[in-house]
Design a protein around this motif. Sequence first.
Motif, PDB file in Angstrom:
ATOM      1  N   GLY A  44       0.685  -1.130  -0.138  1.00 50.46           N
ATOM      2  CA  GLY A  44      -0.116  -0.206  -0.026  1.00 50.46           C
ATOM      3  C   GLY A  44       1.075   1.273  -0.038  1.00 50.46           C
ATOM      4  N   VAL A  45       2.135   1.139   0.555  1.00 53.06           N
ATOM      5  CA  VAL A  45       3.110   2.558   0.498  1.00 53.06           C
ATOM      6  C   VAL A  45       3.483   2.910  -0.976  1.00 53.06           C
ATOM      7  N   ALA A  46       3.464   1.995  -1.849  1.00 48.72           N
ATOM      8  CA  ALA A  46       4.225   2.336  -2.916  1.00 48.72           C
ATOM      9  C   ALA A  46       3.969   3.709  -3.793  1.00 48.72           C
ATOM     10  N   SER A  47       2.587   3.972  -3.743  1.00 47.72           N
ATOM     11  CA  SER A  47       2.355   5.096  -4.482  1.00 47.72           C
ATOM     12  C   SER A  47       1.943   6.291  -3.477  1.00 47.72           C
ATOM     13  N   GLY A  48       2.489   6.037  -2.063  1.00 46.64           N
ATOM     14  CA  GLY A  48       2.247   7.120  -1.214  1.00 46.64           C
ATOM     15  C   GLY A  48       3.161   8.154  -1.046  1.00 46.64           C
ATOM     16  N   ASP A  49       3.439   8.894   0.139  1.00 45.33           N
ATOM     17  CA  ASP A  49       4.353   9.760   0.200  1.00 45.33           C
ATOM     18  C   ASP A  49       5.677   9.070   0.436  1.00 45.33           C
ATOM     19  N   PRO A  50       6.792   9.979  -0.207  1.00 45.89           N
ATOM     20  CA  PRO A  50       8.098   9.598  -0.328  1.00 45.89           C
ATOM     21  C   PRO A  50       8.470   9.200   1.223  1.00 45.89           C
ATOM     22  N   ALA A  51       8.255  10.013   2.054  1.00 48.32           N
ATOM     23  CA  ALA A  51       8.837   9.923   3.431  1.00 48.32           C
ATOM     24  C   ALA A  51       8.238   8.415   4.042  1.00 48.32           C
ATOM     25  N   VAL A  52       6.933   8.206   3.848  1.00 49.07           N
ATOM     26  CA  VAL A  52       6.261   6.882   4.303  1.00 49.07           C
ATOM     27  C   VAL A  52       7.229   5.765   3.813  1.00 49.07           C
ATOM     28  N   ARG A  53       7.421   5.915   2.290  1.00 48.73           N
ATOM     29  CA  ARG A  53       8.279   4.812   1.629  1.00 48.73           C
ATOM     30  C   ARG A  53       9.528   4.701   2.157  1.00 48.73           C
ATOM     31  N   ALA A  54      10.183   5.956   2.513  1.00 46.58           N
ATOM     32  CA  ALA A  54      11.389   5.599   3.305  1.00 46.58           C
ATOM     33  C   ALA A  54      11.403   5.013   4.605  1.00 46.58           C
ATOM     34  N   ILE A  55      10.389   5.047   5.428  1.00 47.72           N
ATOM     35  CA  ILE A  55      10.107   4.557   6.747  1.00 47.72           C
ATOM     36  C   ILE A  55       9.937   2.954   6.478  1.00 47.72           C
ATOM     37  N   VAL A  56       9.309   2.526   5.493  1.00 47.55           N
ATOM     38  CA  VAL A  56       9.525   0.993   5.198  1.00 47.55           C
ATOM     39  C   VAL A  56      10.872   0.390   4.348  1.00 47.55           C
ATOM     40  N   ASP A  57      11.415   1.313   3.608  1.00 43.83           N
ATOM     41  CA  ASP A  57      12.942   0.938   3.207  1.00 43.83           C
ATOM     42  C   ASP A  57      13.884   0.776   4.493  1.00 43.83           C
ATOM     43  N   GLU A  58      13.680   1.673   5.619  1.00 41.80           N
ATOM     44  CA  GLU A  58      14.585   1.569   6.392  1.00 41.80           C
ATOM     45  C   GLU A  58      14.401   0.060   7.095  1.00 41.80           C
ATOM     46  N   SER A  59      13.366  -0.502   7.185  1.00 39.00           N
ATOM     47  CA  SER A  59      13.287  -1.827   7.904  1.00 39.00           C
ATOM     48  C   SER A  59      13.819  -2.897   6.856  1.00 39.00           C
ATOM     49  N   ARG A  60      13.782  -2.576   5.407  1.00 37.46           N
ATOM     50  CA  ARG A  60      14.365  -3.505   4.379  1.00 37.46           C
ATOM     51  C   ARG A  60      15.708  -3.583   4.787  1.00 37.46           C
ATOM     52  N   GLU A  61      16.318  -2.149   4.728  1.00 36.03           N
ATOM     53  CA  GLU A  61      17.783  -1.950   5.136  1.00 36.03           C
ATOM     54  C   GLU A  61      18.147  -2.677   6.497  1.00 36.03           C
ATOM     55  N   LEU A  62      17.671  -2.489   7.656  1.00 30.03           N
ATOM     56  CA  LEU A  62      17.984  -3.195   8.540  1.00 30.03           C
ATOM     57  C   LEU A  62      17.978  -4.786   8.505  1.00 30.03           C
ATOM     58  N   ASN A  63      16.905  -5.221   7.957  1.00 25.67           N
ATOM     59  CA  ASN A  63      16.907  -6.737   7.746  1.00 25.67           C
ATOM     60  C   ASN A  63      17.882  -7.218   7.008  1.00 25.67           C
ATOM     61  N   ALA A  64      18.191  -6.375   5.848  1.00 25.22           N
ATOM     62  CA  ALA A  64      19.461  -6.771   4.953  1.00 25.22           C
ATOM     63  C   ALA A  64      20.660  -7.010   5.875  1.00 25.22           C
ATOM     64  N   GLN A  65      21.009  -5.831   6.713  1.00 22.18           N
ATOM     65  CA  GLN A  65      22.065  -5.829   7.761  1.00 22.18           C
ATOM     66  C   GLN A  65      22.190  -6.885   8.795  1.00 22.18           C
TER      67      GLN A  65
END
Length: 199
Positions: free
Chosen positions: A112-133
Amino acid sequence: MTSEPRSRLSPEQRRAQLIAIGVAFLAEHPLDELTIDELATRAGVSRALIFHYFDSRQGVERAIVTTARDSLLLASEPRAELPPRERVHDTLLRIAGFVREHGGTFSSLIRGVASGDPAVRAIVDESRELNAQRLLEAFTELGNADTPALRVALRAWVAFTEDTLLELIVDRRVDDEAVVEFLEQTLDGVVAAAARARF
């Protein structure tokens, strides 16, 4: 009727209540369907009160997504006392369990966040980066070199895993152990390919 409970809540409690209502909304609806009017109605408060706490609809969305994301990260935090292989397996099982229990919320976050606010997408992306780390730490413990190829591979695998969990657990209701076994096999393949890469 709404003024009495409002007076008993501190500002921190009221803000937390509004966020909790928003997170509950995600369980059944995409984030972009949550309007200020809908949140105000569900909370039994005025639109003005919501803007007092969050300034804007984007502020509401960011707070809700951050809370939902942090719940997943907390539920899937690796157990440091486990050896690397067992740690990855255990973490994947707990992520699968979280997705099964909170499928609507997970789906709203990922789809649901793919088309939303870039700042919201960045929040989800942070979790991806942490899981990759987290994965990088486990595989370097196992003797893999920390290379650009491995980092790229693990980051891509996290995104692949999100889609797989949605497809197999949320949509098809496949058994958690079977999903985790499949994910571990794909993870080993990705790590092996990264080890052979010339960068």
